[in-house]
Scaffold this motif. Sequence first.
Motif, PDB file in Angstrom:
ATOM      1  N   SER A 176      19.804  19.588  58.004  1.00  0.00           N
ATOM      2  CA  SER A 176      18.952  20.780  57.983  1.00  0.00           C
ATOM      3  C   SER A 176      17.699  20.579  57.142  1.00  0.00           C
ATOM      4  CB  SER A 176      19.742  21.980  57.448  1.00  0.00           C
ATOM      5  OG  SER A 176      20.711  22.397  58.382  1.00  0.00           O
ATOM      6  N   ASN A 177      17.310  19.350  56.893  1.00  0.00           N
ATOM      7  CA  ASN A 177      16.102  19.055  56.122  1.00  0.00           C
ATOM      8  C   ASN A 177      14.895  19.709  56.783  1.00  0.00           C
ATOM      9  OD1 ASN A 177      13.819  17.777  54.902  1.00  0.00           O
ATOM     10  ND2 ASN A 177      15.121  16.066  54.306  1.00  0.00           N
ATOM     11  N   GLY A 178      14.242  20.623  56.068  1.00  0.00           N
ATOM     12  CA  GLY A 178      13.059  21.300  56.593  1.00  0.00           C
ATOM     13  C   GLY A 178      13.357  22.448  57.522  1.00  0.00           C
ATOM     14  N   ILE A 179      14.620  22.846  57.662  1.00  0.00           N
ATOM     15  CA  ILE A 179      15.011  23.927  58.560  1.00  0.00           C
ATOM     16  C   ILE A 179      15.665  25.033  57.739  1.00  0.00           C
ATOM     17  CG2 ILE A 179      16.394  24.574  60.562  1.00  0.00           C
ATOM     18  CD1 ILE A 179      16.378  21.626  61.390  1.00  0.00           C
ATOM     19  N   ALA A 180      15.102  26.220  57.768  1.00  0.00           N
ATOM     20  CA  ALA A 180      15.696  27.357  57.051  1.00  0.00           C
ATOM     21  C   ALA A 180      15.275  28.652  57.742  1.00  0.00           C
ATOM     22  CB  ALA A 180      15.242  27.366  55.585  1.00  0.00           C
ATOM     23  N   PRO A 181      16.226  29.589  57.933  1.00  0.00           N
ATOM     24  CA  PRO A 181      17.650  29.456  57.625  1.00  0.00           C
ATOM     25  C   PRO A 181      18.334  28.426  58.512  1.00  0.00           C
ATOM     26  CG  PRO A 181      17.265  31.430  58.916  1.00  0.00           C
ATOM     27  CD  PRO A 181      15.903  30.885  58.575  1.00  0.00           C
ATOM     28  N   ALA A 182      19.580  28.128  58.206  1.00  0.00           N
ATOM     29  CA  ALA A 182      20.309  27.087  58.927  1.00  0.00           C
ATOM     30  C   ALA A 182      20.527  27.474  60.383  1.00  0.00           C
ATOM     31  CB  ALA A 182      21.649  26.826  58.248  1.00  0.00           C
ATOM     32  N   GLU A 183      20.418  26.510  61.265  1.00  0.00           N
ATOM     33  CA  GLU A 183      20.661  26.723  62.694  1.00  0.00           C
ATOM     34  C   GLU A 183      22.080  26.329  63.095  1.00  0.00           C
ATOM     35  OE1 GLU A 183      18.889  28.261  64.817  1.00  0.00           O
ATOM     36  OE2 GLU A 183      17.117  28.575  63.564  1.00  0.00           O
ATOM     37  N   TYR A 184      22.902  26.003  62.130  1.00  0.00           N
ATOM     38  CA  TYR A 184      24.314  25.719  62.376  1.00  0.00           C
ATOM     39  C   TYR A 184      25.041  25.911  61.059  1.00  0.00           C
ATOM     40  CZ  TYR A 184      23.271  21.200  60.173  1.00  0.00           C
ATOM     41  OH  TYR A 184      22.865  20.214  59.303  1.00  0.00           O
ATOM     42  N   SER A 185      26.361  25.846  61.109  1.00  0.00           N
ATOM     43  CA  SER A 185      27.177  25.835  59.909  1.00  0.00           C
ATOM     44  C   SER A 185      28.145  24.663  59.996  1.00  0.00           C
ATOM     45  CB  SER A 185      27.931  27.157  59.735  1.00  0.00           C
ATOM     46  OG  SER A 185      28.789  27.390  60.835  1.00  0.00           O
ATOM     47  N   ILE A 186      28.776  24.362  58.870  1.00  0.00           N
ATOM     48  CA  ILE A 186      29.754  23.276  58.819  1.00  0.00           C
ATOM     49  C   ILE A 186      31.138  23.837  59.139  1.00  0.00           C
ATOM     50  CG2 ILE A 186      30.802  21.482  57.395  1.00  0.00           C
ATOM     51  CD1 ILE A 186      27.842  21.022  57.874  1.00  0.00           C
ATOM     52  N   PRO A 187      31.819  23.311  60.154  1.00  0.00           N
ATOM     53  CA  PRO A 187      33.196  23.762  60.398  1.00  0.00           C
ATOM     54  C   PRO A 187      34.041  23.545  59.147  1.00  0.00           C
ATOM     55  CG  PRO A 187      32.393  22.464  62.257  1.00  0.00           C
ATOM     56  CD  PRO A 187      31.372  22.329  61.174  1.00  0.00           C
ATOM     57  N   PRO A 188      34.812  24.540  58.727  1.00  0.00           N
ATOM     58  CA  PRO A 188      35.572  24.401  57.477  1.00  0.00           C
ATOM     59  C   PRO A 188      36.582  23.275  57.492  1.00  0.00           C
ATOM     60  CG  PRO A 188      36.234  26.368  58.697  1.00  0.00           C
ATOM     61  CD  PRO A 188      35.001  25.856  59.360  1.00  0.00           C
ATOM     62  N   SER A 189      37.004  22.827  58.680  1.00  0.00           N
ATOM     63  CA  SER A 189      37.975  21.737  58.765  1.00  0.00           C
ATOM     64  C   SER A 189      37.335  20.364  58.881  1.00  0.00           C
ATOM     65  CB  SER A 189      38.913  21.962  59.959  1.00  0.00           C
ATOM     66  OG  SER A 189      38.176  22.079  61.163  1.00  0.00           O
ATOM     67  N   ASN A 190      35.988  20.267  58.777  1.00  0.00           N
ATOM     68  CA  ASN A 190      35.372  18.947  58.760  1.00  0.00           C
ATOM     69  C   ASN A 190      35.912  18.148  57.572  1.00  0.00           C
ATOM     70  OD1 ASN A 190      33.884  19.422  61.048  1.00  0.00           O
ATOM     71  ND2 ASN A 190      31.915  18.910  60.133  1.00  0.00           N
ATOM     72  N   PRO A 191      36.055  16.832  57.718  1.00  0.00           N
ATOM     73  CA  PRO A 191      36.812  16.058  56.732  1.00  0.00           C
ATOM     74  C   PRO A 191      36.175  15.935  55.357  1.00  0.00           C
ATOM     75  CG  PRO A 191      35.848  14.611  58.377  1.00  0.00           C
ATOM     76  CD  PRO A 191      35.668  16.007  58.879  1.00  0.00           C
ATOM     77  N   HIS A 192      34.857  16.147  55.233  1.00  0.00           N
ATOM     78  CA  HIS A 192      34.214  15.909  53.946  1.00  0.00           C
ATOM     79  C   HIS A 192      33.754  17.196  53.257  1.00  0.00           C
ATOM     80  CE1 HIS A 192      34.490  11.694  54.881  1.00  0.00           C
ATOM     81  NE2 HIS A 192      33.883  11.914  56.037  1.00  0.00           N
ATOM     82  N   THR A 193      34.178  18.343  53.766  1.00  0.00           N
ATOM     83  CA  THR A 193      33.859  19.587  53.075  1.00  0.00           C
ATOM     84  C   THR A 193      34.639  19.633  51.759  1.00  0.00           C
ATOM     85  OG1 THR A 193      35.637  20.752  54.244  1.00  0.00           O
ATOM     86  CG2 THR A 193      33.427  20.841  55.211  1.00  0.00           C
ATOM     87  N   GLY A 194      34.032  20.244  50.777  1.00  0.00           N
ATOM     88  CA  GLY A 194      34.696  20.357  49.484  1.00  0.00           C
ATOM     89  C   GLY A 194      34.517  19.164  48.582  1.00  0.00           C
ATOM     90  N   THR A 195      33.780  18.141  49.040  1.00  0.00           N
ATOM     91  CA  THR A 195      33.486  16.986  48.196  1.00  0.00           C
ATOM     92  C   THR A 195      31.994  16.933  47.933  1.00  0.00           C
ATOM     93  OG1 THR A 195      33.257  15.538  50.123  1.00  0.00           O
ATOM     94  CG2 THR A 195      35.432  15.669  49.098  1.00  0.00           C
TER      95      THR A 195
END
Length: 452
Positions: A246-265
Amino acid sequence: MRLNKLFAGAGLAALALSATAALPPDLAMTRFPNSSTSYPTPVAIRAPHDGSGRVFIVQKGNTGQGGGVISIVKNGVPLATPFLTVPTILNGSESGLLGLAFHPNYGKPDLPHNDEFYIFKTRPSGDPRLGTSPDQVVMRYTVSSNPDIANTNGTIVLRLPDLADNHNGGDIHFGTDGYLYISSGDSGAQNNPHGFAECLWKKPADNNRNTCGTNPNGTQYYLLGKMLRIDVDNRGGAVTADMCGSNGIAPAEYSIPPSNPHTGTSNTCDEIWSHGFRNPWRWSFDRANGRMIIGDVGQGNYEEVSVEAPGGPGGLDYGWSRCEGRHYFTTSGSGTNCPATTSTVAPVIEYDHTADCAVVGGFVYRGPIVMMRGTYFYSDSCGGKVRWADSTLPGVWDAGGLNDSGVNTSGGIYGFGEDEAGNLYIGKGNGTVFVLTSALGSDLIFEDGFEQ
């Protein structure tokens, strides 16, 4: 990837099947939609699940074409007006309009997002860029009041900085989970010198594959050599530090699925679903079971096709550049047991460059020809042979996966596709498109282990 070899003449031949092939004896490639229609550089053939029966042909664009073009074949007739033409870099390499995915709700008026579709493209040279080469971007478009013509204004959803005009990946598909999956190449630098395919964070082109995100100087690159997964329905929120695309894009045009493997790190790009790819140029989901089947172009010796089972947690490492196929590349070792010491995912198909040089991933056939169901078709851009493998085998498909259908089209294949009914299509570098056909059709009854 050596796709410049694709632009050569090609012909049509019936598939001369071997006696051991579990395929109908009259299987053939038929020119689509007719013998007089051509589509320059057809990289993908797609269809929405809207009941219209239309087939959309994605052409990446060449000089003089005016941009990347999506054309429609409707009721067997090619429409004169393109569905969409988008400005993009125009050259003979691997840049341009590379991917198309219709929202799962496309054409369903009672459901949200029913007019949306997504493309992957290289931005024109004059557009703003994040890296030293034009950005690779995912964009969202909508269809107009005319279902055969899209609105011309699109929205940039995700940006990837780039170093070169090759190894762009660029194939996009929605999974059965409703999320958009995106393939990206490792930037085009030979031998993966910067380690982008292994790195889960931002880093400069520092010629050091053993570091990740430790040097704050220089242009930062990210999301390269990956399979990405994003939620395009839930958008409009704040851009967080871990939303690298999302570099240079605001507000976000997507979100991160909560079950993606690297969320929370911390210090990870959370769009990443899996990593360790060189150039996953063409890939697909098996519509019958949701398997992800990925053709990843090799460096100098080995090509590979890998499979990810549905419902997994993600986070898998497919090996590049520690491995090239099942062989060691930058990791010490010898032989074909690279995953044994690297804990990476071994491909189900590997072949060396005596059998061509740049794999083009295809689809598992799930169409009306009963005997073919469960057969994975793919090719290689350097030779143009249509190959097949029995995808019902565990682990390694047909040992080498090099079953030759008998078609040597004397020109490279650029991409595959399927329509709403599951018919398989092949796009060739000379601008022709074919569909797999058999007069025996779906009336066959066999007891060979394939779906009935």
